[in-house]
Design a protein around this motif. Structure first.
Motif: not given
Length: 431
Positions: A407-431
């Motif tokens: 298991i490895v981290a997927v870099p934003s600039a991977n072998e296929f494409t440029m992904l947005p920042a993780t926080s621009s895809i999934i947002k997690v909030t505690l309240q």
């Protein structure tokens, strides 16, 4: 007197010890609400690009060819546009939604696919005799018609051979869902001899079996738009290329989200640099099915609460589409000091990527946006393909091809494409 003092101190120590023991045994609990959202501003095109000849000007002359490569999954189509150079406003393009790339059984189509190309009239200039001096289309009479196929003759009685006799299209399969299309100019020696201009191409995402943008370049029986006229009249692909680039990027749903509360120092279901533990993460990462992992965690020491969260209507959490809000799920959790919160959800349009809490996970007592604690990981159990364009991706009707890696981290600039920042895809909030 001394004995009384000693006795009093002993009583006090017992009382204090009793108070301390009571605090440990009845640790204060409280509740927190966790909310997970798909906040991706999605794009409808998985890939797009441009092509041109090698000379100056960069046209494709009779006898010359140009090639470009792309990735695609089953049900995705390839479309393109290039000017019939010796015309006022004619262009070549496949009939919408584009060139078919796979057979029904999922095998890639290869070889000559010229029968799928057509010749179109952009409707913005009055046509002249093919091969006449049309080097200055601005001098030609303007027209205000819709885009129409040129089938034998145009509206002005000028004759044209079928597009497939002027342009040869050859499709090669490179493996792992990648293709190369070669466009050959075969018009030499015909009555319709012409150069081809620089052009554009595009591939749309498929969701739920439907193309998100089935007509990215042109729409039959509608006016030309978005820079197509620049290609059809002057062979200038810059405006339409920029328009398509603005529609190209990331699109992915998130699978039902596995959330659990545990008390411990280490995440109990995965660790980077190690292989999948066989608890069910593989099913979540490849298929979006977290049920096996949820069942395993319920019997794992230290795990206190386990939830598998999904939207009532869509099950998966869709991204933001055309400004509409993305999918969202929430759950009330019972927590105590020292508890950690972990989660996992599939990057839906991948072979085995998953989002998960990182490091020591999330301190359950935190409040606010904790998205910075989320990372994207490759589970190492399936061969990767272009996200959203892989023939073996489960959510695109494929069967993952097995591999056995850490298991490895997927870099934003991977072998296929440029992904947005993780926080621009999934947002997690505690309240």
């Amino acid at each position: 007197m001394k004995q009384n003092i000693i006795k009093s101190v002993a009583v006090l120590m017992v009382a204090l010890a009793g108070t301390s023991c009571s605090d440990d045994d009845t640790a204060m609990t409280e509740s927190t609400m966790i909310t997970i959202e798909n906040v991706l501003d999605s794009k409808p095109l998985v890939e797009s690009g441009s092509f041109q000849g090698m000379g100056t000007p960069p046209v494709i002359l009779p006898g010359q060819s140009v090639s470009f490569s792309f990735s695609a999954a089953k049900n995705q189509r390839l479309t393109f546009a290039t000017m019939y150079g010796w015309s006022n406003d004619l262009f070549f393009a496949p009939e919408n939604p584009g060139i078919t790339l796979y057979n029904e059984d999922g095998t890639p189509i290869t070889g000559d696919v010229s029968s799928q190309v057509r010749l179109w009239d952009n409707g913005t200039r009055v046509n002249q005799t093919p091969g006449a001096d049309v080097s200055h289309p601005g001098a030609a009479e303007t027209a205000t018609k819709n885009i129409k196929e040129v089938n034998g003759t145009d509206d002005y009685g000028h004759a044209y051979l079928p597009a497939s006799q002027l342009m040869k299209l050859t499709l090669n399969y490179n493996g792992n869902s990648t293709f190369t299309l070669t466009i050959m100019n075969n018009s030499g020696g015909t009555n319709n001899e012409t150069p081809f201009s620089p052009g554009v191409w595009a591939i749309s995402y498929v969701a739920g079996g439907n193309l998100l943008l089935p007509e990215p370049v042109y729409s039959k029986d509608k006016p030309s738009a978005n820079g197509l006229t620049n290609i059809a009249e002057a062979g200038d692909n810059a405006v339409l290329n920029t328009y398509l680039a603005g529609l190209t990027g990331t699109f992915t749903p998130l699978s039902p989200v596995l959330v659990f509360v545990y008390n411990g120092v280490e995440n109990p279901f995965y660790k980077t640099g190690e292989k999948d533990r066989g608890m069910g993460l593989k099913d979540l990462a490849q298929k979006g099915d977290g049920s096996m992992l949820a069942a395993a965690l319920k019997t794992t020491p230290g795990v206190k609460e386990v939830y598998l969260l999904k939207e009532m209507d869509n099950t998966v959490l869709l991204p933001r589409i055309n400004g509409a809000a993305g999918g969202k799920v929430s759950q009330q959790l019972t927590i105590a000091k020292g508890d950690r919160i972990a989660l996992a959800t599939m990057y839906g349009f991948s072979n085995d990527w998953f989002f998960a809490t990182t490091g020591a996970d999330v301190d359950a007592m935190q409040k606010g946006d904790v998205s910075s604690n989320i990372g994207l990981f490759d589970n190492g159990t399936a061969i990767n393909q272009y996200p959203g364009a892989g023939i073996t991706q489960f959510n695109l009707a494929g069967t993952p091809l097995e591999e056995n890696k850490d298991i490895v981290a997927v870099p934003s600039a991977n072998e296929f494409t440029m992904l947005p920042a993780t926080s621009s895809i999934i947002k997690v909030t505690l309240q």
